[in-house]
Design a protein around this motif. Structure first.
Motif, PDB file in Angstrom:
ATOM      1  N   ASP A 144      -6.159   1.002  11.051  1.00  0.00           N
ATOM      2  CA  ASP A 144      -5.857   1.835  10.126  1.00  0.00           C
ATOM      3  C   ASP A 144      -4.365   1.551   9.613  1.00  0.00           C
ATOM      4  O   ASP A 144      -3.970   1.587   8.399  1.00  0.00           O
ATOM      5  N   ARG A 145      -3.333   1.504  10.823  1.00  0.00           N
ATOM      6  CA  ARG A 145      -2.106   1.394  10.545  1.00  0.00           C
ATOM      7  C   ARG A 145      -1.572   0.064   9.702  1.00  0.00           C
ATOM      8  O   ARG A 145      -0.995   0.116   8.536  1.00  0.00           O
ATOM      9  N   VAL A 146      -2.448  -0.947   9.874  1.00  0.00           N
ATOM     10  CA  VAL A 146      -2.281  -2.139   8.898  1.00  0.00           C
ATOM     11  C   VAL A 146      -2.922  -1.852   7.811  1.00  0.00           C
ATOM     12  O   VAL A 146      -2.148  -2.233   6.691  1.00  0.00           O
ATOM     13  N   LEU A 147      -4.061  -1.624   7.573  1.00  0.00           N
ATOM     14  CA  LEU A 147      -4.647  -1.319   5.992  1.00  0.00           C
ATOM     15  C   LEU A 147      -3.843  -0.260   5.364  1.00  0.00           C
ATOM     16  O   LEU A 147      -3.539  -0.671   4.220  1.00  0.00           O
ATOM     17  N   VAL A 148      -3.610   0.941   5.849  1.00  0.00           N
ATOM     18  CA  VAL A 148      -2.848   1.947   5.006  1.00  0.00           C
ATOM     19  C   VAL A 148      -1.594   1.605   4.732  1.00  0.00           C
ATOM     20  O   VAL A 148      -1.078   1.678   3.673  1.00  0.00           O
ATOM     21  N   GLY A 149      -0.887   1.130   5.804  1.00  0.00           N
ATOM     22  CA  GLY A 149       0.437   0.698   5.659  1.00  0.00           C
ATOM     23  C   GLY A 149       0.720  -0.245   4.604  1.00  0.00           C
ATOM     24  O   GLY A 149       1.508  -0.220   3.601  1.00  0.00           O
ATOM     25  N   SER A 150      -0.006  -1.545   4.470  1.00  0.00           N
ATOM     26  CA  SER A 150       0.003  -2.428   3.577  1.00  0.00           C
ATOM     27  C   SER A 150      -0.255  -1.993   2.167  1.00  0.00           C
ATOM     28  O   SER A 150       0.515  -2.628   1.183  1.00  0.00           O
ATOM     29  N   VAL A 151      -1.273  -1.291   1.965  1.00  0.00           N
ATOM     30  CA  VAL A 151      -1.557  -0.620   0.679  1.00  0.00           C
ATOM     31  C   VAL A 151      -0.477   0.175  -0.153  1.00  0.00           C
ATOM     32  O   VAL A 151      -0.127   0.114  -1.050  1.00  0.00           O
ATOM     33  N   THR A 152       0.117   0.929   0.763  1.00  0.00           N
ATOM     34  CA  THR A 152       0.991   2.071   0.546  1.00  0.00           C
ATOM     35  C   THR A 152       2.288   1.183  -0.058  1.00  0.00           C
ATOM     36  O   THR A 152       2.808   1.533  -1.008  1.00  0.00           O
ATOM     37  N   GLU A 153       2.549   0.214   0.838  1.00  0.00           N
ATOM     38  CA  GLU A 153       3.910  -0.703   0.468  1.00  0.00           C
ATOM     39  C   GLU A 153       3.682  -1.441  -0.929  1.00  0.00           C
ATOM     40  O   GLU A 153       4.662  -1.325  -1.731  1.00  0.00           O
ATOM     41  N   ARG A 154       2.408  -1.896  -1.159  1.00  0.00           N
ATOM     42  CA  ARG A 154       2.183  -2.561  -2.803  1.00  0.00           C
ATOM     43  C   ARG A 154       2.234  -1.465  -3.607  1.00  0.00           C
ATOM     44  O   ARG A 154       2.885  -1.700  -4.692  1.00  0.00           O
ATOM     45  N   ILE A 155       1.732  -0.100  -3.525  1.00  0.00           N
ATOM     46  CA  ILE A 155       1.664   0.712  -4.332  1.00  0.00           C
ATOM     47  C   ILE A 155       3.242   1.234  -4.649  1.00  0.00           C
ATOM     48  O   ILE A 155       3.445   1.386  -5.790  1.00  0.00           O
ATOM     49  N   VAL A 156       4.031   1.268  -3.746  1.00  0.00           N
ATOM     50  CA  VAL A 156       5.507   1.795  -4.053  1.00  0.00           C
ATOM     51  C   VAL A 156       6.128   0.843  -4.740  1.00  0.00           C
ATOM     52  O   VAL A 156       6.997   1.152  -5.582  1.00  0.00           O
ATOM     53  N   ARG A 157       5.827  -0.566  -4.622  1.00  0.00           N
ATOM     54  CA  ARG A 157       6.481  -1.649  -5.118  1.00  0.00           C
ATOM     55  C   ARG A 157       6.028  -1.811  -6.523  1.00  0.00           C
ATOM     56  O   ARG A 157       6.661  -2.210  -7.511  1.00  0.00           O
ATOM     57  N   MET A 158       4.678  -1.478  -6.767  1.00  0.00           N
ATOM     58  CA  MET A 158       4.201  -1.937  -8.064  1.00  0.00           C
ATOM     59  C   MET A 158       3.788  -0.715  -9.102  1.00  0.00           C
ATOM     60  O   MET A 158       3.623  -0.715 -10.305  1.00  0.00           O
ATOM     61  N   ALA A 159       3.868   0.428  -8.649  1.00  0.00           N
ATOM     62  CA  ALA A 159       3.519   1.613  -9.565  1.00  0.00           C
ATOM     63  C   ALA A 159       4.651   1.862 -10.516  1.00  0.00           C
ATOM     64  O   ALA A 159       5.743   1.966 -10.365  1.00  0.00           O
TER      65      ALA A 159
END
Length: 207
Positions: free
Chosen positions: A110-125
């Motif tokens: 969970d730490r890897v999947l949730v964290g990596s998705v959130t990081e991309r959203i923060v950068r790209m949204a």
């Protein structure tokens, strides 16, 4: 200012705080909540299993229960694809004003999947992204205890129900720090959500 708030959820413990935060924001601004769960696919092939789609539907149902309880309008959706791409596409298609999501899950995966998705959203949204860190400890970890609490809640809300006649439709399962217990009485079926942090029980839906 904020008319539509998107809460992506994968059903992991790390999304629970973001759900609470997102509902609070939507309540303050009289906004509509959009609960979105993604059945993930990636460059290594599909990660979908027989349990993935039902889990995604349970995850958005959990958000809907909290939103409806708070008197907030809610829309739910389950999509399939690369998580951050589907979240960004949904935000664009539905004119989302804010995204609220967790920064990590409790387990290693969970730490890897949730964290990596959130990081991309923060950068790209193109809209504000509110990130919420998971900090609470799970208190109700045992399925039998969740089942007991759910039965007591159902009897308390349905005085005519015979406690001895209540049967389980399936094993309790936990998502977003909430146990979902499916029970049946002589006259109805009920889905009871038991908060794994507080032990609070909510009868979510009846048929």
């Amino acid at each position: 200012m904020y008319d539509d708030v998107l809460i992506p959820t994968d059903g992991s413990d790390g999304t629970r705080q973001s759900i609470t935060h997102g509902v609070t924001i939507a309540t303050q601004f009289d906004a509509t909540i959009h609960a979105l769960s993604i059945v993930p696919e990636g460059p290594l092939g599909t990660l979908q299993s027989d349990a993935a789609a039902p889990a995604a539907h349970r995850a958005v149902e959990r958000v809907a229960v909290d939103a409806e309880r708070a008197g907030v309008d809610v829309e739910t959706a389950v999509e399939q694809g690369v998580p951050h791409e589907e979240i960004l596409a949904y935000a664009d298609e539905h004119d989302i004003d804010m995204i609220v999501m967790g920064t990590q899950g409790r387990t290693g995966l969970d730490r890897v999947l949730v964290g990596s998705v959130t990081e991309r959203i923060v950068r790209m949204a193109d809209v504000p992204v509110v990130t919420v860190r998971f900090t609470d400890d799970i208190r109700i970890e045992d399925a039998e205890e969740a089942d007991r609490i759910a039965r007591e809640a159902l009897v308390a809300e349905s005085p005519d129900a015979d406690a001895e006649a209540i049967t389980s439709l399936e094993e309790p399962h936990r998502t977003s720090a909430s146990w979902i217990v499916s029970l049946e009485t002589d006259s109805e079926t009920a889905h009871v959500h038991v908060d794994a942090l507080t032990g609070e029980a909510r009868v979510a839906r009846r048929e």
